[in-house]
Design an enzyme around this catalytic site. Structure first.
Site, PDB file in Angstrom:
ATOM      1  N   LYS A  20      14.003  15.097  -5.606  1.00 14.69           N
ATOM      2  CA  LYS A  20      13.950  14.278  -4.389  1.00 14.69           C
ATOM      3  C   LYS A  20      13.803  15.228  -3.213  1.00 14.69           C
ATOM      4  O   LYS A  20      14.542  16.209  -3.092  1.00 14.69           O
ATOM      5  CB  LYS A  20      15.269  13.488  -4.251  1.00 14.69           C
ATOM      6  CG  LYS A  20      15.307  12.583  -3.046  1.00 14.69           C
ATOM      7  CD  LYS A  20      14.734  11.219  -3.364  1.00 14.69           C
ATOM      8  CE  LYS A  20      14.382  10.418  -2.129  1.00 14.69           C
ATOM      9  NZ  LYS A  20      13.025  10.642  -1.613  1.00 14.69           N
ATOM     10  N   GLN A  31      17.213  21.708  -0.437  1.00 16.56           N
ATOM     11  CA  GLN A  31      17.312  20.289  -0.775  1.00 16.56           C
ATOM     12  C   GLN A  31      18.223  20.053  -1.981  1.00 16.56           C
ATOM     13  O   GLN A  31      18.937  19.044  -2.032  1.00 16.56           O
ATOM     14  CB  GLN A  31      15.898  19.762  -1.064  1.00 16.56           C
ATOM     15  CG  GLN A  31      15.776  18.262  -1.060  1.00 16.56           C
ATOM     16  CD  GLN A  31      15.645  17.683   0.338  1.00 16.56           C
ATOM     17  OE1 GLN A  31      14.829  18.136   1.112  1.00 16.56           O
ATOM     18  NE2 GLN A  31      16.438  16.679   0.649  1.00 16.56           N
ATOM     19  N   LYS A  59      21.770  20.167  -0.585  1.00 15.69           N
ATOM     20  CA  LYS A  59      21.944  19.070   0.368  1.00 15.69           C
ATOM     21  C   LYS A  59      22.119  17.756  -0.389  1.00 15.69           C
ATOM     22  O   LYS A  59      23.030  16.979  -0.109  1.00 15.69           O
ATOM     23  CB  LYS A  59      20.698  18.984   1.259  1.00 15.69           C
ATOM     24  CG  LYS A  59      20.753  17.860   2.261  1.00 15.69           C
ATOM     25  CD  LYS A  59      19.419  17.635   2.932  1.00 15.69           C
ATOM     26  CE  LYS A  59      18.893  18.905   3.558  1.00 15.69           C
ATOM     27  NZ  LYS A  59      17.835  18.647   4.537  1.00 15.69           N
ATOM     28  N   LYS A  82      10.450  19.569  -3.118  1.00 18.92           N
ATOM     29  CA  LYS A  82       9.755  19.536  -1.820  1.00 18.92           C
ATOM     30  C   LYS A  82       8.270  19.724  -2.079  1.00 18.92           C
ATOM     31  O   LYS A  82       7.886  20.362  -3.065  1.00 18.92           O
ATOM     32  CB  LYS A  82      10.271  20.657  -0.920  1.00 18.92           C
ATOM     33  CG  LYS A  82      10.023  20.417   0.555  1.00 18.92           C
ATOM     34  CD  LYS A  82      11.072  19.538   1.188  1.00 18.92           C
ATOM     35  CE  LYS A  82      10.691  19.145   2.600  1.00 18.92           C
ATOM     36  NZ  LYS A  82      11.773  18.415   3.269  1.00 18.92           N
ATOM     37  N   GLY A 127       9.026  11.476   3.492  1.00 18.58           N
ATOM     38  CA  GLY A 127       8.317  12.123   4.596  1.00 18.58           C
ATOM     39  C   GLY A 127       9.001  13.421   5.006  1.00 18.58           C
ATOM     40  O   GLY A 127      10.106  13.739   4.585  1.00 18.58           O
ATOM     41  N   ASP A 128       8.323  14.178   5.808  1.00 18.20           N
ATOM     42  CA  ASP A 128       8.877  15.359   6.481  1.00 18.20           C
ATOM     43  C   ASP A 128       7.928  15.599   7.662  1.00 18.20           C
ATOM     44  O   ASP A 128       7.235  14.657   8.082  1.00 18.20           O
ATOM     45  CB  ASP A 128       8.942  16.569   5.514  1.00 18.20           C
ATOM     46  CG  ASP A 128       9.713  17.753   6.096  1.00 18.20           C
ATOM     47  OD1 ASP A 128      10.938  17.649   6.249  1.00 18.20           O
ATOM     48  OD2 ASP A 128       9.094  18.782   6.439  1.00 18.20           O
ATOM     49  N   THR A 139      18.436  10.346   9.603  1.00 20.00           N
ATOM     50  CA  THR A 139      18.727  11.779   9.769  1.00 20.00           C
ATOM     51  C   THR A 139      19.363  12.029  11.127  1.00 20.00           C
ATOM     52  O   THR A 139      20.387  12.719  11.242  1.00 20.00           O
ATOM     53  CB  THR A 139      17.444  12.614   9.597  1.00 20.00           C
ATOM     54  OG1 THR A 139      16.810  12.223   8.384  1.00 20.00           O
ATOM     55  CG2 THR A 139      17.759  14.095   9.553  1.00 20.00           C
ATOM     56  N   ASN A 181      10.880  12.571  14.611  1.00 22.21           N
ATOM     57  CA  ASN A 181      11.788  11.564  14.059  1.00 22.21           C
ATOM     58  C   ASN A 181      13.265  11.937  14.239  1.00 22.21           C
ATOM     59  O   ASN A 181      14.053  11.144  14.747  1.00 22.21           O
ATOM     60  CB  ASN A 181      11.444  11.380  12.565  1.00 22.21           C
ATOM     61  CG  ASN A 181      12.462  10.546  11.836  1.00 22.21           C
ATOM     62  OD1 ASN A 181      13.455  11.051  11.327  1.00 22.21           O
ATOM     63  ND2 ASN A 181      12.264   9.241  11.815  1.00 22.21           N
ATOM     64  N   SER A 200      17.560   7.721   1.865  1.00 20.83           N
ATOM     65  CA  SER A 200      16.489   7.658   0.855  1.00 20.83           C
ATOM     66  C   SER A 200      17.093   7.330  -0.508  1.00 20.83           C
ATOM     67  O   SER A 200      16.534   6.539  -1.279  1.00 20.83           O
ATOM     68  CB  SER A 200      15.757   9.000   0.755  1.00 20.83           C
ATOM     69  OG  SER A 200      14.766   9.098   1.734  1.00 20.83           O
TER      70      SER A 200
HETATM   71  P1  NDP Z   1       8.425  15.348  12.981  1.00 19.43           P
HETATM   72  O1  NDP Z   1       7.098  15.755  12.457  1.00 19.43           O
HETATM   73  O2  NDP Z   1       8.684  13.926  13.277  1.00 19.43           O
HETATM   74  O3  NDP Z   1       8.787  16.199  14.272  1.00 19.43           O
HETATM   75  C1  NDP Z   1       8.769  17.594  14.242  1.00 19.43           C
HETATM   76  C2  NDP Z   1       9.055  18.107  15.632  1.00 19.43           C
HETATM   77  O4  NDP Z   1       9.136  19.527  15.571  1.00 19.43           O
HETATM   78  C3  NDP Z   1       7.967  17.793  16.634  1.00 19.43           C
HETATM   79  O5  NDP Z   1       8.552  17.728  17.900  1.00 19.43           O
HETATM   80  C4  NDP Z   1       7.060  19.028  16.502  1.00 19.43           C
HETATM   81  O6  NDP Z   1       6.258  19.268  17.643  1.00 19.43           O
HETATM   82  C5  NDP Z   1       8.097  20.111  16.358  1.00 19.43           C
HETATM   83  N1  NDP Z   1       7.558  21.260  15.612  1.00 19.43           N
HETATM   84  C6  NDP Z   1       6.916  21.239  14.429  1.00 19.43           C
HETATM   85  N2  NDP Z   1       6.565  22.487  14.053  1.00 19.43           N
HETATM   86  C7  NDP Z   1       6.983  23.287  15.057  1.00 19.43           C
HETATM   87  C8  NDP Z   1       6.929  24.683  15.265  1.00 19.43           C
HETATM   88  N3  NDP Z   1       6.354  25.497  14.382  1.00 19.43           N
HETATM   89  N4  NDP Z   1       7.485  25.165  16.423  1.00 19.43           N
HETATM   90  C9  NDP Z   1       8.079  24.344  17.321  1.00 19.43           C
HETATM   91  N5  NDP Z   1       8.165  23.015  17.165  1.00 19.43           N
HETATM   92  C10 NDP Z   1       7.634  22.503  16.045  1.00 19.43           C
HETATM   93  O7  NDP Z   1       9.475  15.909  11.902  1.00 19.43           O
HETATM   94  P2  NDP Z   1      10.984  15.475  11.679  1.00 19.43           P
HETATM   95  O8  NDP Z   1      11.617  15.116  12.967  1.00 19.43           O
HETATM   96  O9  NDP Z   1      11.017  14.531  10.557  1.00 19.43           O
HETATM   97  O10 NDP Z   1      11.603  16.833  11.124  1.00 19.43           O
HETATM   98  C11 NDP Z   1      12.177  17.817  12.000  1.00 19.43           C
HETATM   99  C12 NDP Z   1      13.010  18.777  11.166  1.00 19.43           C
HETATM  100  O11 NDP Z   1      14.045  18.051  10.508  1.00 19.43           O
HETATM  101  C13 NDP Z   1      12.265  19.525  10.052  1.00 19.43           C
HETATM  102  O12 NDP Z   1      12.869  20.788   9.875  1.00 19.43           O
HETATM  103  C14 NDP Z   1      12.557  18.660   8.831  1.00 19.43           C
HETATM  104  O13 NDP Z   1      12.425  19.402   7.633  1.00 19.43           O
HETATM  105  C15 NDP Z   1      13.989  18.289   9.115  1.00 19.43           C
HETATM  106  N6  NDP Z   1      14.477  17.105   8.413  1.00 19.43           N
HETATM  107  C16 NDP Z   1      13.853  15.906   8.543  1.00 19.43           C
HETATM  108  C17 NDP Z   1      14.355  14.808   7.889  1.00 19.43           C
HETATM  109  C18 NDP Z   1      13.764  13.458   8.076  1.00 19.43           C
HETATM  110  O14 NDP Z   1      14.334  12.505   7.531  1.00 19.43           O
HETATM  111  N7  NDP Z   1      12.706  13.292   8.831  1.00 19.43           N
HETATM  112  C19 NDP Z   1      15.500  14.915   6.952  1.00 19.43           C
HETATM  113  C20 NDP Z   1      16.159  16.205   7.000  1.00 19.43           C
HETATM  114  C21 NDP Z   1      15.621  17.261   7.672  1.00 19.43           C
HETATM  115  P3  NDP Z   1       4.776  18.618  17.742  1.00 19.43           P
HETATM  116  O15 NDP Z   1       5.007  17.193  18.108  1.00 19.43           O
HETATM  117  O16 NDP Z   1       4.100  19.424  18.809  1.00 19.43           O
HETATM  118  O17 NDP Z   1       4.139  18.787  16.393  1.00 19.43           O
END
Ligand code: NDP
Length: 455
Positions: free
Chosen positions: A78, A99, A102, A114, A153-154, A197, A229, A377
């Site tokens: 997962k 993961q 976690k 992943k 998603g991620d 999250t 997100n 999830s």
């Molecule tokens: P999103 O794609 O919705 O958002 C990602 C955010 O991070 C955006 O603001 C993006 O900017 C920014 N970003 C992406 N890459 C970079 C980078 N290299 N440098 C600076 N900013 C960056 O992803 P999520 O919100 O879902 O995920 C955010 C984090 O949380 C990740 O590490 C993910 O693995 C982790 N996570 C997410 C979960 C989930 O349920 N969604 C669960 C647990 C962990 P821009 O808009 O410019 O691309």
């Protein structure tokens, strides 16, 4: 660690776990767990494939697709799918490794995995995204299933992409089943999954505040990074609970509140709408209430701050930024993103935690603080198996319980295995790492995945 190609992100995640285990009495009490560590650090299976798709001009495009099926001792693999140009095997192995532990901390039956691709969704039309997702899932669909591997998603994969991928799986395999999570509400999705999250992170830190005697969220000044997100729902829950959100950011820069201004729910909604169209924060109109800092992260720019929540991507808090946060009064740091802090930043927070008893900084790693997403999830999988849907209240209440258990389990395990001075806050990074590891190691041992010569 190996004679294979260098994998810096994976090695960082592995070393972080190992340093927690080594700096505790775990191996003294259970030397046999060294064997488990050797076994658990190699994925059960890595699938790599090509993804060929057609852009809007009729040109052929090709990307690399991956799925790391890391560990299935606690349940089907997962973990999310990431679409970002920086995706490679090292990044996915780091994410898959995190993961495993976690998912163990959620207390649900989920293994760790992943996947993703180096495809860049930015600047692509809806039709291009759809064609990519279809091509990606045509291949991936051979390797996953509701009882085998359940992706979500991620970064770069939201509800729209999950929809295209689920539809492709359904047609390729002629099966409607809970093979992906984060699905649409009227075709098997769970209420509260999008929020989980971010909300879970705030529930988790709520327990940190309470345990440390810091009197709840009301009036707390909070720096948040990211605007996707996780950041959006963390910010909305913070505002609901009376905290002041000082910043958000994206991959191009950060917005930081000017003067007495703070982020309002309308700001989050406007940014969410921009991000749905994959537009940068520079296009967010705010009549001068924020300053925009090109190429910056928020940490050194927010002024006085109580809590810092990295919610964008890995390694987004450096040693210098960690020191600046401590100097600005920050007392709580929790990762919404995976591996949001560099090891050097964690070392800064952990050193201050140990030195200052009353005013310590308390750091929580992503594998505990952001486990709410995968937890819901897991609840989506449970609902799919029963072909029923729980109410928002029911899911939210289970999410709260899971975050409390994840916090309690890290805390209790730290007390059991890590020596601490009188009045020192227990190390949540050590406690969470050890708690997750022991659970997985025990399950693997009981299932014959590793053994000692005497057992
Ligand atoms: P999103 O794609 O919705 O958002 C990602 C955010 O991070 C955006 O603001 C993006 O900017 C920014 N970003 C992406 N890459 C970079 C980078 N290299 N440098 C600076 N900013 C960056 O992803 P999520 O919100 O879902 O995920 C955010 C984090 O949380 C990740 O590490 C993910 O693995 C982790 N996570 C997410 C979960 C989930 O349920 N969604 C669960 C647990 C962990 P821009 O808009 O410019 O691309």
């Amino acid at each position: 660690m190996s004679n294979l190609a260098p994998e810096p992100e994976f090695e960082q995640a592995y070393n972080e776990l190992v340093s927690s285990l080594e700096n505790s009495s775990l191996f003294e009490q259970h030397p046999e767990y060294r064997i488990a560590l050797k076994v658990v650090s190699i994925p059960e299976r890595v699938i790599q494939f090509r993804v060929v798709w057609e852009d809007d001009k009729g040109n052929l495009q090709v990307n690399r697709g991956y799925r790391v099926q890391f560990n299935s001792a606690l349940g089907p693999y997962k973990g999310g799918l990431r679409l970002h140009p920086t995706v490679n095997l090292s990044v996915l192995k780091f994410l898959g490794f995190e993961q495993i532990f976690k998912n163990a901390l959620t207390g649900l039956m989920m293994g760790g995995g992943k996947g993703g691709s180096d495809f860049d969704p930015k600047g692509k039309s809806d039709a291009e995204i759809r064609r990519f997702c279809v091509a990606f899932m045509r291949e991936l669909s051979r390797h996953i299933g509701a009882n085998v591997d359940v992706p979500a998603g991620d970064i770069g994969v939201g509800g729209r992409e999950i929809g295209y991928m689920f539809g492709t799986y359904r047609k390729e395999r002629n099966q409607f089943e809970g093979v992906l999570t984060g699905k649409g509400l009227n075709w098997g999705g769970s209420l509260i999954r999008p929020e989980a999250t971010g909300f879970g992170l705030i529930y988790y830190v709520g327990h940190m505040l309470e345990y440390a005697g810091a009197a709840g969220w009301k009036g707390k000044r909070v720096a948040v990074s990211g605007s996707g997100n996780v950041a959006q729902y963390a910010a909305l829950k913070l505002i609901e609970l009376g905290a002041s959100v000082l910043s958000l950011s994206d991959s191009n820069g950060a917005i930081v509140a000017e003067g007495d201004n703070v982020v309002a729910p309308e700001d989050v909604n406007a940014i969410a709408e921009l991000k749905l169209r994959r537009r940068p924060l520079t296009e967010f109109s705010h009549s001068g209430r924020f300053k925009y800092l090109e190429g910056a992260r928020p940490w050194v720019h927010v002024g006085k701050v109580d809590v810092a929540l990295p919610c964008a991507t890995q390694n987004e808090v450096s040693k210098e930024e960690a020191e600046a946060l401590v100097a600005a009064g920050c007392r709580f740091v929790a990762e919404g993103s995976n591996m949001g802090c560099t090891q050097e930043a964690i070392d800064v927070f952990e050193a201050v935690r140990k030195e200052k008893k009353g005013e310590a900084v308390w750091y929580a790693p992503g594998k505990a603080a952001n486990c709410g997403g995968v937890a819901v999830s897991g609840l989506e999988m449970a609902q799919n198996s029963q072909r029923i849907r729980w109410t928002s209240e029911e899911v939210d209440s289970r999410l709260k319980d899971i975050m409390k258990n994840a916090f309690d389990s890290g805390l209790r395990t730290a007390k059991d295995y890590v020596k601490a001075a009188e009045g020192e806050l227990p190390s949540l990074v050590a406690g969470s790492n050890i708690a997750g590891f022991v659970k997985v190691a025990e399950a693997m041992h009981e299932q014959g995945d590793w053994w000692t010569t005497s057992s």
